[in-house]
Design a protein around this motif. Structure first.
Motif, PDB file in Angstrom:
ATOM      1  N   GLN A 139      42.281  57.391  84.723  1.00 22.36           N
ATOM      2  CA  GLN A 139      43.005  57.279  83.453  1.00 22.36           C
ATOM      3  C   GLN A 139      44.125  56.250  83.546  1.00 22.36           C
ATOM      4  OE1 GLN A 139      42.133  58.485  80.667  1.00 22.36           O
ATOM      5  NE2 GLN A 139      40.654  60.077  81.204  1.00 22.36           N
ATOM      6  N   GLN A 140      44.802  56.205  84.682  1.00 19.06           N
ATOM      7  CA  GLN A 140      45.877  55.242  84.855  1.00 19.06           C
ATOM      8  C   GLN A 140      45.324  53.811  84.862  1.00 19.06           C
ATOM      9  OE1 GLN A 140      48.409  56.050  88.191  1.00 19.06           O
ATOM     10  NE2 GLN A 140      49.810  54.380  87.730  1.00 19.06           N
ATOM     11  N   LEU A 141      44.253  53.595  85.598  1.00 19.84           N
ATOM     12  CA  LEU A 141      43.670  52.264  85.664  1.00 19.84           C
ATOM     13  C   LEU A 141      43.111  51.833  84.310  1.00 19.84           C
ATOM     14  CD1 LEU A 141      41.734  52.546  89.055  1.00 19.84           C
ATOM     15  CD2 LEU A 141      43.967  51.488  88.649  1.00 19.84           C
ATOM     16  N   TRP A 142      42.479  52.752  83.605  1.00 18.07           N
ATOM     17  CA  TRP A 142      41.949  52.414  82.279  1.00 18.07           C
ATOM     18  C   TRP A 142      43.102  52.082  81.328  1.00 18.07           C
ATOM     19  CZ3 TRP A 142      38.079  50.359  80.154  1.00 18.07           C
ATOM     20  CH2 TRP A 142      37.814  50.493  78.788  1.00 18.07           C
ATOM     21  N   GLY A 143      44.210  52.769  81.473  1.00 15.15           N
ATOM     22  CA  GLY A 143      45.379  52.435  80.668  1.00 15.15           C
ATOM     23  C   GLY A 143      45.857  51.017  80.932  1.00 15.15           C
ATOM     24  N   TRP A 144      45.762  50.582  82.185  1.00 14.12           N
ATOM     25  CA  TRP A 144      46.151  49.204  82.491  1.00 14.12           C
ATOM     26  C   TRP A 144      45.270  48.197  81.751  1.00 14.12           C
ATOM     27  CZ3 TRP A 144      46.510  49.170  88.578  1.00 14.12           C
ATOM     28  CH2 TRP A 144      47.555  50.028  88.978  1.00 14.12           C
ATOM     29  N   LEU A 157      46.426  45.174  79.134  1.00 15.99           N
ATOM     30  CA  LEU A 157      46.044  43.776  79.254  1.00 15.99           C
ATOM     31  C   LEU A 157      45.262  43.312  78.032  1.00 15.99           C
ATOM     32  CD1 LEU A 157      44.990  43.892  83.010  1.00 15.99           C
ATOM     33  CD2 LEU A 157      47.136  43.012  82.078  1.00 15.99           C
ATOM     34  N   ARG A 158      44.393  44.178  77.521  1.00 18.47           N
ATOM     35  CA  ARG A 158      43.653  43.810  76.316  1.00 18.47           C
ATOM     36  C   ARG A 158      44.607  43.635  75.136  1.00 18.47           C
ATOM     37  NH1 ARG A 158      38.756  47.244  73.402  1.00 18.47           N
ATOM     38  NH2 ARG A 158      39.195  46.456  71.308  1.00 18.47           N
ATOM     39  N   THR A 205      52.081  47.757  92.816  1.00 20.27           N
ATOM     40  CA  THR A 205      51.853  46.370  93.216  1.00 20.27           C
ATOM     41  C   THR A 205      50.695  45.755  92.448  1.00 20.27           C
ATOM     42  OG1 THR A 205      52.708  46.793  95.443  1.00 20.27           O
ATOM     43  CG2 THR A 205      51.287  44.875  95.164  1.00 20.27           C
ATOM     44  N   VAL A 206      49.599  46.478  92.348  1.00 23.70           N
ATOM     45  CA  VAL A 206      48.428  45.961  91.645  1.00 23.70           C
ATOM     46  C   VAL A 206      48.729  45.801  90.154  1.00 23.70           C
ATOM     47  CG1 VAL A 206      46.023  46.404  91.066  1.00 23.70           C
ATOM     48  CG2 VAL A 206      46.870  46.942  93.351  1.00 23.70           C
ATOM     49  N   HIS A 207      49.426  46.751  89.574  1.00 25.13           N
ATOM     50  CA  HIS A 207      49.782  46.677  88.158  1.00 25.13           C
ATOM     51  C   HIS A 207      50.613  45.428  87.879  1.00 25.13           C
ATOM     52  CE1 HIS A 207      52.248  47.980  84.564  1.00 25.13           C
ATOM     53  NE2 HIS A 207      51.014  48.192  84.130  1.00 25.13           N
TER      54      HIS A 207
END
Length: 257
Positions: A15-20, A24-25, A179-181
């Motif tokens: 869910q966190q990654l999909w939120g990222w 970006l979109r 870091t990735v975010h």
């Protein structure tokens, strides 16, 4: 890699990654006019033949974007998830395409790259303009013990990456996620400034660039070794449909529309 992992609940990280990807979109939609392609309407929600795997795939195009893919696939049983935000620009400019992928295996996987549109062995102007600014970031991650570089065993997938692509596995921690975010937002912000400053491609060179872009996009989609994993979940016929949607094989809207 997936089969070597023990089953872990990756729902919260997913869910966190999909939120990222949605963040970006949002930046893309603030800059570009894009329209959903009807060819992927029936892929907005799909499920496996058996088991709990499911996903969503949405495609778009617009006056400046030839093909945009925003998708996710998740198998709760194995802890695997994969999501993409890829942007293939039109042939009016020669700025690299944007490729972003996040996932869980169930450890953190991520890939961010500017997809080359020229031969960087000879096009030194593009090399210096678009890839030299990334070289130090690339080297910094190589020396960061928290991240393990992911190197594909598939020759074409390595060939399709630039030499400053960021492709890593890492433990799921607050530090690695932060870091990735940060680097993902830095990538897209830099890319958007390039687009605003780009010189137009001469009209007589655009058809060849369009053909090259489509060929690269199709080969990347069709040669992805992960397609075999998808076939086990969704069957060969449906997986082929997903792959065609990734490169626009069934698209309805014309490029630049």
């Amino acid at each position: 890699m997936i089969e070597q992992q023990s089953n872990l609940d990756s729902q919260a990280v997913f869910q966190q990654l999909w939120g990222w990807t949605n963040e970006l979109r949002d930046k893309l939609e603030a800059r570009f006019s894009i329209h959903p392609d009807p060819s992927s309407k029936d892929l907005q929600s799909y499920s496996a033949l058996t088991g709990q795997a499911h996903g969503s795939l949405n495609t778009f195009s617009g006056p400046e974007i030839d093909w945009l893919v925003h998708s996710w696939l998740r198998d709760p049983q194995s802890g695997f998830s994969n999501m993409h935000l890829t942007v293939w620009l039109g042939s009016h400019i020669r700025v690299p395409h944007l490729a972003i992928a996040f996932g869980t295996m169930p450890q953190l996987f991520w890939f961010i790259d500017y997809v080359p549109r020229t031969d960087l062995f000879t096009d030194l102007e593009s090399l210096d303009r678009y890839y030299e600014p990334m070289n130090q970031t690339y080297l910094n991650f190589l020396n960061d013990s928290r991240f393990q570089q992911f190197i594909s065993k598939t020759l074409y997938m390595r060939q399709a990456q630039s030499h400053t692509s960021l492709c890593y596995n890492s433990p799921v921690t607050e530090e690695t996620l932060a870091t990735v975010h940060t680097v993902a937002h830095e990538f897209i912000d830099r890319w958007l400034t390039w687009i605003d400053r780009a010189e137009p491609v001469p009209a007589d060179e655009r058809a060849a660039l369009t053909e090259r872009d489509l060929n690269v996009r199709r080969q990347v989609a069709e040669r992805d070794p992960a397609n075999k994993f998808a076939e086990r979940l969704f069957g060969e016929e449906f997986t082929n449909k997903l792959v065609r949607s990734l490169w626009g094989g069934d698209r309805i809207l014309k490029s630049g529309s």
